[in-house]
Enzyme design. Structure first.
Site, PDB file in Angstrom:
ATOM      1  N   HIS A 184       0.771  -1.167   0.009  1.00 15.24           N
ATOM      2  CA  HIS A 184      -0.045  -0.035   0.077  1.00 15.24           C
ATOM      3  C   HIS A 184       0.917   1.331  -0.029  1.00 15.24           C
ATOM      4  O   HIS A 184       0.458   2.270   0.272  1.00 15.24           O
ATOM      5  CB  HIS A 184      -0.856   0.264   1.131  1.00 15.24           C
ATOM      6  CG  HIS A 184      -1.742  -1.094   1.594  1.00 15.24           C
ATOM      7  ND1 HIS A 184      -2.799  -1.599   0.935  1.00 15.24           N
ATOM      8  CD2 HIS A 184      -1.259  -2.329   2.259  1.00 15.24           C
ATOM      9  CE1 HIS A 184      -3.393  -2.827   1.114  1.00 15.24           C
ATOM     10  NE2 HIS A 184      -2.286  -3.292   2.107  1.00 15.24           N
ATOM     11  N   SER A 208      14.175  22.108 -15.996  1.00 15.29           N
ATOM     12  CA  SER A 208      12.876  23.002 -16.396  1.00 15.29           C
ATOM     13  C   SER A 208      13.236  24.310 -17.148  1.00 15.29           C
ATOM     14  O   SER A 208      14.364  24.963 -16.719  1.00 15.29           O
ATOM     15  CB  SER A 208      12.124  23.279 -15.147  1.00 15.29           C
ATOM     16  OG  SER A 208      11.207  24.313 -15.240  1.00 15.29           O
ATOM     17  N   LYS A 240      15.443  22.405 -11.002  1.00 15.05           N
ATOM     18  CA  LYS A 240      14.692  21.249 -11.457  1.00 15.05           C
ATOM     19  C   LYS A 240      15.909  20.122 -12.188  1.00 15.05           C
ATOM     20  O   LYS A 240      16.450  20.760 -12.933  1.00 15.05           O
ATOM     21  CB  LYS A 240      13.796  21.275 -12.351  1.00 15.05           C
ATOM     22  CG  LYS A 240      12.703  21.999 -11.550  1.00 15.05           C
ATOM     23  CD  LYS A 240      11.810  20.877 -10.703  1.00 15.05           C
ATOM     24  CE  LYS A 240      10.593  20.746 -11.350  1.00 15.05           C
ATOM     25  NZ  LYS A 240       9.679  19.607 -10.576  1.00 15.05           N
ATOM     26  N   GLU A 282       9.238   8.994 -17.003  1.00 15.18           N
ATOM     27  CA  GLU A 282       8.165   9.287 -17.117  1.00 15.18           C
ATOM     28  C   GLU A 282       7.517   8.880 -18.433  1.00 15.18           C
ATOM     29  O   GLU A 282       6.299   8.618 -18.793  1.00 15.18           O
ATOM     30  CB  GLU A 282       7.772  11.043 -16.826  1.00 15.18           C
ATOM     31  CG  GLU A 282       8.102  11.277 -15.443  1.00 15.18           C
ATOM     32  CD  GLU A 282       8.280  12.729 -15.107  1.00 15.18           C
ATOM     33  OE1 GLU A 282       7.885  13.481 -15.867  1.00 15.18           O
ATOM     34  OE2 GLU A 282       9.229  13.042 -14.328  1.00 15.18           O
TER      35      GLU A 282
END
Ligand code: ARG
Length: 460
Positions: free
Chosen positions: A155, A276, A282, A289
Site C-alpha cells: 500500500h 525545467s 529542477k 515518465e
C-alpha cells in the site's frame, strides 16, 4: 493502369487512392516482400510452373531492386497501393512480360500474411535481445546490492525491510516471463502461410514445404482460409509487448518516487534527466515518465487490433490492412524504451544510506518483534497485540522500536529480554528470512547464480 485494372472501366478517385493505399507504412516490409518473392519465384521455376530462365531472371532482378531500395534509388508510388504491388510494378517495368509471371499461384492475401510474419519474427528476435540485456543489467546490479537494505512497502506504506537486490530481482522474474512469452509468440508467428492463395489455395502444383524451408519457417499453415485471415500472432505479440510495458511502467513509477526529494533513494544520471525551462533547480526523471507514458499507446494498439478483428468474416477483408501501423508502432516503442530504460537504471546512483535510514524508521521490524515473542512461546495474536501497544508507545514518544530501553519493553510484556535487540535489527530481519524466495543474503546470492546460468543458457 492498376495491376488489377482489367475489369474496370474507370480509374479510382485520387482521394480514394490516398485513402486505401498502405505504401506509406508497409514500405518498411520491402525486404521481407522481396525475400518472399524470391523464394516463390525459385519454387515456381523448380516445379516447372514457369520457365527456369524466367525464374532466374525474376530472382536476379528482385535482388537488384532490393539493393536499389537500400541505396535510396527507388521511390514508391501511392497509386500502386502497397509494397507488394509497388515491387511487382517495378519488376515488370524492368523485365516486362517475364516479371508478369511472378504472381502465378499467389495472392496478395497470402503474400501480406507472409510478409508481416517475417517482419515480426525479425523484431521479436531484436526485442528478446533487448530484454536479455536488461536482465543482465538487473542481475549484475543485484550482485552489488545483496546487503543494501531498504524499506519494502505494501500500500506504499512501510512494511518490512528487504534488500535492493531482492527488489531488483522481483523485476528480473517479470522479465524472465516476458522473455518466455516472446519465445511463445515467435513459435506461433513462425508458420508459413504462402500457398493459401486468396483464400482457397491454388490449382498449380506448388511446393509449399520448399518455400517454408527456403524462408526458414518451422511449419506451414494447415488451412488456407485461416492462413490468409489469421492475425492472432499480431494480437499475441501486442499482448506480450503490453505486459513488458506494464512492467517497465511499474518500475519507472518506483524510480520516479525514489528519485524525489522526499525519498532520495536514487539519483538519475544527468544524461537521463532534463531540466525545467522556468525552475532552475529542477532535474526531472523525464525518461522514466516518458516510458510510463508510452505504455498507453502500446495498450491502445492491443485494444485496436482486438477490435479490428472481432467482426471480420472469413477470409481476408481489407480491414486487416489496419494490422500494421499499430504493431509497427508498438515494436518501435519497445525498441526505444527498453534500451533507454536499461541505460537509465545502470547509470543511476543508489543512495544506500538513505535507503537504510528510511528502513530504520517506520517500524519495519514490528513483525519480527512479534515473531520473536512467538518463539518464546507466546501465541501470535497476543504477540501482535503486545507489539501494537509498543508501537503506539513509540509513536507517542517519537522513538523507533530498537531505541526503547529494556524497561520500556518489559513495561508492556515481561517476556522481553536483551535478545530482542538483535532479533529486531534490520540485518536480522532480512537475513533470517532464509526461506526460498525470501530476501536473505544467502538465498539471494544463490538466486543470482541461478540467474547467471539462465542467462548463459538462453544466450547459446
Ligand atoms: N495491402 C494489403 C494489406 O495490407 C494487402 C492485401 C490486399 N489484398 C486485397 N485483395 N486487397 O492487407
Amino acid at each position: 493502369m492498376k495491376l488489377w485494372g482489367g475489369r474496370f472501366t474507370k480509374s479510382t478517385d485520387s482521394f480514394t487512392d490516398h485513402f486505401h493505399s498502405s505504401i506509406s507504412f508497409d514500405s518498411r516490409m520491402y525486404k521481407q516482400d522481396i525475400t518472399g518473392s524470391i523464394a516463390h519465384a525459385k519454387m515456381l521455376g523448380k516445379q516447372g510452373i514457369i520457365p527456369a530462365q524466367d525464374s532466374e531472371l525474376i530472382q536476379k532482378t528482385l535482388l537488384d531492386i532490393l539493393h536499389d531500395i537500400e541505396d535510396g534509388k527507388v521511390t514508391f508510388d501511392e497509386k500502386a497501393e502497397d509494397i507488394h504491388m509497388n515491387i511487382e510494378t517495378i519488376l515488370i517495368q524492368r523485365i516486362g512480360d517475364v516479371g508478369k509471371r511472378l504472381h502465378t499461384g499467389r495472392s496478395r492475401n497470402d503474400q501480406v500474411a507472409l510478409d508481416i510474419r517475417m517482419y515480426l519474427k525479425d523484431h521479436i528476435v531484436d526485442i528478446k535481445q533487448l530484454v536479455f540485456e536488461l536482465m543482465q543489467t538487473l542481475n549484475s546490479m543485484a550482485e552489488e546490492h545483496t546487503k543494501t537494505i531498504l524499506p519494502g512497502y505494501t500500500h506504499l506504506q512501510n512494511a518490512q525491510p528487504v534488500t535492493f537486490a531482492h527488489h531488483l530481482l522481483a523485476y528480473m522474474e517479470m522479465f524472465k516471463r516476458d522473455y518466455a512469452r516472446l519465445g511463445d509468440v515467435y513459435g506461433r508467428t513462425n508458420v508459413m502461410p504462402l500457398g493459401s492463395g486468396a483464400l482457397a489455395a491454388t490449382t498449380y502444383p506448388i511446393d509449399r514445404r520448399f518455400v517454408c524451408e527456403e524462408l526458414g519457417f518451422d511449419a506451414i499453415t494447415l488451412n488456407s482460409m485461416d492462413g490468409v485471415s489469421d492475425r492472432d500472432f499480431v494480437i499475441e505479440l501486442l499482448s506480450a509487448l503490453s505486459i513488458i510495458m506494464m512492467h517497465l511502467s511499474r518500475f519507472c513509477e518506483e524510480i520516479i518516487i525514489w528519485n524525489s526529494q522526499q525519498y532520495k533513494f536514487v539519483e538519475m544520471d544527468d544524461a537521463y534527466s532534463t531540466g525545467s525551462s522556468i525552475m532552475p533547480q529542477k532535474k526531472n526523471p523525464d525518461m522514466a515518465e516518458l516510458i510510463r507514458g508510452k505504455t498507453g499507446r502500446v495498450y491502445g494498439h492491443l485494444m485496436g487490433m482486438l477490435t479490428t478483428m472481432k467482426g471480420i468474416p472469413l477470409a481476408y477483408n481489407k480491414d486487416m490492412q489496419e494490422d500494421k501501423e499499430g504493431v509497427f508502432d508498438a515494436v518501435d516503442t519497445l525498441e526505444m524504451c527498453l534500451p533507454v530504460f536499461t541505460r537509465m537504471i545502470a547509470t543511476m546512483t543508489v543512495n544506500k544510506d538513505n535507503m537504510y535510514r528510511a528502513a530504520k524508521g517506520g517500524f519495519m521490524n514490528a513483525t519480527d518483534a512479534a515473531d520473536w515473542l512467538v518463539k518464546q512461546g507466546m501465541p501470535f495474536r497476543d504477540a501482535h497485540a503486545v507489539v501494537g501497544r509498543l508501537v503506539l508507545y513509540c509513536v507517542n514518544s517519537q522513538k523507533a522500536l530498537d531505541e526503547l530501553t529494556l524497561d520500556e519493553f518489559r513495561a508492556v510484556s515481561d517476556v522481553f529480554t536483551e535478545d530482542i535487540y538483535n532479533a529486531i535489527s534490520l540485518e536480522t530481519c532480512v537475513n533470517s528470512r532464509t526461506v526460498e524466495g525470501g530476501p536473505s543474503e544467502d538465498y539471494i546470492k544463490g538466486l543470482i547464480a541461478l540467474n547467471k546460468d539462465y542467462l548463459n543458457n538462453i544466450k547459446k
